[in-house]
Design a protein around this motif. Structure first.
Motif, PDB file in Angstrom:
ATOM      1  N   GLY A  11     -11.152   0.585 -34.622  1.00 11.51           N
ATOM      2  CA  GLY A  11     -11.981  -0.433 -33.984  1.00 11.51           C
ATOM      3  C   GLY A  11     -11.321  -1.218 -32.869  1.00 11.51           C
ATOM      4  O   GLY A  11     -11.780  -1.222 -31.737  1.00 11.51           O
ATOM      5  N   GLU A  12     -10.226  -1.918 -33.172  1.00 13.96           N
ATOM      6  CA  GLU A  12      -9.613  -2.807 -32.196  1.00 13.96           C
ATOM      7  C   GLU A  12      -9.092  -2.099 -30.950  1.00 13.96           C
ATOM      8  O   GLU A  12      -9.249  -2.601 -29.855  1.00 13.96           O
ATOM      9  CB  GLU A  12      -8.477  -3.636 -32.831  1.00 13.96           C
ATOM     10  CG  GLU A  12      -8.927  -4.604 -33.883  1.00 13.96           C
ATOM     11  CD  GLU A  12      -9.028  -3.968 -35.265  1.00 13.96           C
ATOM     12  OE1 GLU A  12      -8.769  -2.761 -35.412  1.00 13.96           O
ATOM     13  OE2 GLU A  12      -9.381  -4.690 -36.197  1.00 13.96           O
ATOM     14  N   PRO A  13      -8.454  -0.905 -31.102  1.00 19.48           N
ATOM     15  CA  PRO A  13      -7.967  -0.264 -29.882  1.00 19.48           C
ATOM     16  C   PRO A  13      -9.084   0.045 -28.897  1.00 19.48           C
ATOM     17  O   PRO A  13      -8.903  -0.078 -27.692  1.00 19.48           O
ATOM     18  CB  PRO A  13      -7.303   1.018 -30.385  1.00 19.48           C
ATOM     19  CG  PRO A  13      -6.953   0.731 -31.792  1.00 19.48           C
ATOM     20  CD  PRO A  13      -8.027  -0.203 -32.293  1.00 19.48           C
ATOM     21  N   ASP A  14     -10.260   0.446 -29.397  1.00 14.87           N
ATOM     22  CA  ASP A  14     -11.367   0.746 -28.502  1.00 14.87           C
ATOM     23  C   ASP A  14     -11.791  -0.503 -27.731  1.00 14.87           C
ATOM     24  O   ASP A  14     -12.038  -0.443 -26.534  1.00 14.87           O
ATOM     25  CB  ASP A  14     -12.555   1.319 -29.278  1.00 14.87           C
ATOM     26  CG  ASP A  14     -12.252   2.699 -29.852  1.00 14.87           C
ATOM     27  OD1 ASP A  14     -11.327   3.364 -29.344  1.00 14.87           O
ATOM     28  OD2 ASP A  14     -12.930   3.101 -30.805  1.00 14.87           O
ATOM     29  N   LEU A  15     -11.860  -1.633 -28.411  1.00 15.69           N
ATOM     30  CA  LEU A  15     -12.205  -2.899 -27.772  1.00 15.69           C
ATOM     31  C   LEU A  15     -11.182  -3.244 -26.703  1.00 15.69           C
ATOM     32  O   LEU A  15     -11.530  -3.574 -25.569  1.00 15.69           O
ATOM     33  CB  LEU A  15     -12.283  -4.011 -28.822  1.00 15.69           C
ATOM     34  CG  LEU A  15     -12.531  -5.421 -28.309  1.00 15.69           C
ATOM     35  CD1 LEU A  15     -13.947  -5.541 -27.777  1.00 15.69           C
ATOM     36  CD2 LEU A  15     -12.294  -6.419 -29.422  1.00 15.69           C
ATOM     37  N   LEU A  16      -9.913  -3.165 -27.046  1.00 14.61           N
ATOM     38  CA  LEU A  16      -8.854  -3.469 -26.082  1.00 14.61           C
ATOM     39  C   LEU A  16      -8.843  -2.471 -24.931  1.00 14.61           C
ATOM     40  O   LEU A  16      -8.662  -2.859 -23.777  1.00 14.61           O
ATOM     41  CB  LEU A  16      -7.500  -3.504 -26.779  1.00 14.61           C
ATOM     42  CG  LEU A  16      -7.229  -4.723 -27.639  1.00 14.61           C
ATOM     43  CD1 LEU A  16      -5.967  -4.520 -28.469  1.00 14.61           C
ATOM     44  CD2 LEU A  16      -7.096  -5.970 -26.784  1.00 14.61           C
ATOM     45  N   CYS A  17      -9.023  -1.193 -25.238  1.00 15.00           N
ATOM     46  CA  CYS A  17      -9.035  -0.171 -24.179  1.00 15.00           C
ATOM     47  C   CYS A  17     -10.132  -0.432 -23.162  1.00 15.00           C
ATOM     48  O   CYS A  17      -9.906  -0.335 -21.959  1.00 15.00           O
ATOM     49  CB  CYS A  17      -9.207   1.228 -24.775  1.00 15.00           C
ATOM     50  SG  CYS A  17      -7.751   1.842 -25.622  1.00 15.00           S
ATOM     51  N   ARG A  18     -11.312  -0.773 -23.642  1.00 12.68           N
ATOM     52  CA  ARG A  18     -12.418  -1.075 -22.725  1.00 12.68           C
ATOM     53  C   ARG A  18     -12.086  -2.276 -21.844  1.00 12.68           C
ATOM     54  O   ARG A  18     -12.343  -2.269 -20.644  1.00 12.68           O
ATOM     55  CB  ARG A  18     -13.710  -1.317 -23.510  1.00 12.68           C
ATOM     56  CG  ARG A  18     -14.340  -0.054 -24.042  1.00 12.68           C
ATOM     57  CD  ARG A  18     -15.772  -0.287 -24.522  1.00 12.68           C
ATOM     58  NE  ARG A  18     -15.903  -1.402 -25.445  1.00 12.68           N
ATOM     59  CZ  ARG A  18     -15.824  -1.328 -26.767  1.00 12.68           C
ATOM     60  NH1 ARG A  18     -15.594  -0.161 -27.339  1.00 12.68           N
ATOM     61  NH2 ARG A  18     -15.978  -2.388 -27.525  1.00 12.68           N
ATOM     62  N   ALA A  19     -11.509  -3.318 -22.440  1.00 15.06           N
ATOM     63  CA  ALA A  19     -11.151  -4.521 -21.675  1.00 15.06           C
ATOM     64  C   ALA A  19     -10.065  -4.208 -20.655  1.00 15.06           C
ATOM     65  O   ALA A  19     -10.126  -4.665 -19.509  1.00 15.06           O
ATOM     66  CB  ALA A  19     -10.702  -5.631 -22.619  1.00 15.06           C
ATOM     67  N   ILE A  20      -9.080  -3.413 -21.045  1.00 20.43           N
ATOM     68  CA  ILE A  20      -7.990  -3.056 -20.138  1.00 20.43           C
ATOM     69  C   ILE A  20      -8.521  -2.260 -18.959  1.00 20.43           C
ATOM     70  O   ILE A  20      -8.196  -2.530 -17.800  1.00 20.43           O
ATOM     71  CB  ILE A  20      -6.903  -2.255 -20.898  1.00 20.43           C
ATOM     72  CG1 ILE A  20      -6.186  -3.175 -21.881  1.00 20.43           C
ATOM     73  CG2 ILE A  20      -5.909  -1.619 -19.935  1.00 20.43           C
ATOM     74  CD1 ILE A  20      -5.342  -2.453 -22.910  1.00 20.43           C
ATOM     75  N   LYS A  21      -9.376  -1.289 -19.244  1.00 21.03           N
ATOM     76  CA  LYS A  21      -9.960  -0.478 -18.173  1.00 21.03           C
ATOM     77  C   LYS A  21     -10.874  -1.315 -17.285  1.00 21.03           C
ATOM     78  O   LYS A  21     -10.904  -1.123 -16.066  1.00 21.03           O
ATOM     79  CB  LYS A  21     -10.708   0.711 -18.761  1.00 21.03           C
ATOM     80  CG  LYS A  21      -9.761   1.742 -19.365  1.00 21.03           C
ATOM     81  CD  LYS A  21     -10.516   2.868 -20.037  1.00 21.03           C
ATOM     82  CE  LYS A  21      -9.547   3.841 -20.678  1.00 21.03           C
ATOM     83  NZ  LYS A  21     -10.245   4.902 -21.414  1.00 21.03           N
ATOM     84  N   PHE A  22     -11.618  -2.257 -17.870  1.00 14.71           N
ATOM     85  CA  PHE A  22     -12.493  -3.144 -17.109  1.00 14.71           C
ATOM     86  C   PHE A  22     -11.689  -3.933 -16.074  1.00 14.71           C
ATOM     87  O   PHE A  22     -12.149  -4.160 -14.956  1.00 14.71           O
ATOM     88  CB  PHE A  22     -13.231  -4.100 -18.053  1.00 14.71           C
ATOM     89  CG  PHE A  22     -14.066  -5.119 -17.353  1.00 14.71           C
ATOM     90  CD1 PHE A  22     -15.321  -4.784 -16.854  1.00 14.71           C
ATOM     91  CD2 PHE A  22     -13.612  -6.419 -17.177  1.00 14.71           C
ATOM     92  CE1 PHE A  22     -16.100  -5.731 -16.195  1.00 14.71           C
ATOM     93  CE2 PHE A  22     -14.381  -7.365 -16.523  1.00 14.71           C
ATOM     94  CZ  PHE A  22     -15.634  -7.018 -16.033  1.00 14.71           C
TER      95      PHE A  22
END
Length: 138
Positions: A11-22
């Motif tokens: 869960g958390e890595p996907d959230l962070l990955c999206r924010a990082i890419k954003f």
């Protein structure tokens, strides 16, 4: 900025990955401490985010290994190491900082929290780069 997220949950890595890419950063991920060390050796990261639930090493041991790598490998400069914890615990925070991390914060629970966290860490990274010449490699 290149970011490494070290977490074995989904869960958390996907959230962070999206924010990082954003925010326009490059993101890599690892599912264990050993994988994180190898990944960091292959590709230098500006920011390494270590979550508590690693299957092999704890986050403090992983941070120590990354700091050792940065001291011994030619051309490595200190990365910003951030411990991500699930509960606010003063002892855990102190332990993280004592073992080579620059920051220890609560894991973000929303995309907005993740973006705010990354923006504050980017400012920390600039501050660390400015002071790193004072003591050379960590």
């Amino acid at each position: 900025m290149r970011v490494l997220i070290v977490n074995n949950s989904q869960g958390e890595p996907d959230l962070l990955c999206r924010a990082i890419k954003f925010l326009g950063f490059t993101v890599d991920s690892a599912r264990s401490g050993a994988e994180a060390i190898q990944c960091h050796l292959r590709q230098r990261h500006d920011l390494v985010m270590l979550c508590m639930n690693l299957p092999d090493y704890d986050i403090c041991s992983t941070a120590q290994a990354i700091r050792q790598l940065e001291r011994t490998e030619p051309g490595f400069t200190p990365s910003l190491l951030c411990g991500l914890v699930t509960i606010s615990d003063a002892v855990m925070r102190e332990n993280c900082l004592k073992n080579g991390m620059d920051s220890c914060v609560m894991e973000p629970r929303s995309s907005l929290e993740a973006i705010e966290l990354l923006q504050s860490l980017r400012k920390d990274r600039r501050r660390i780069r400015r002071r790193s010449h004072l003591y050379g490699k960590r």
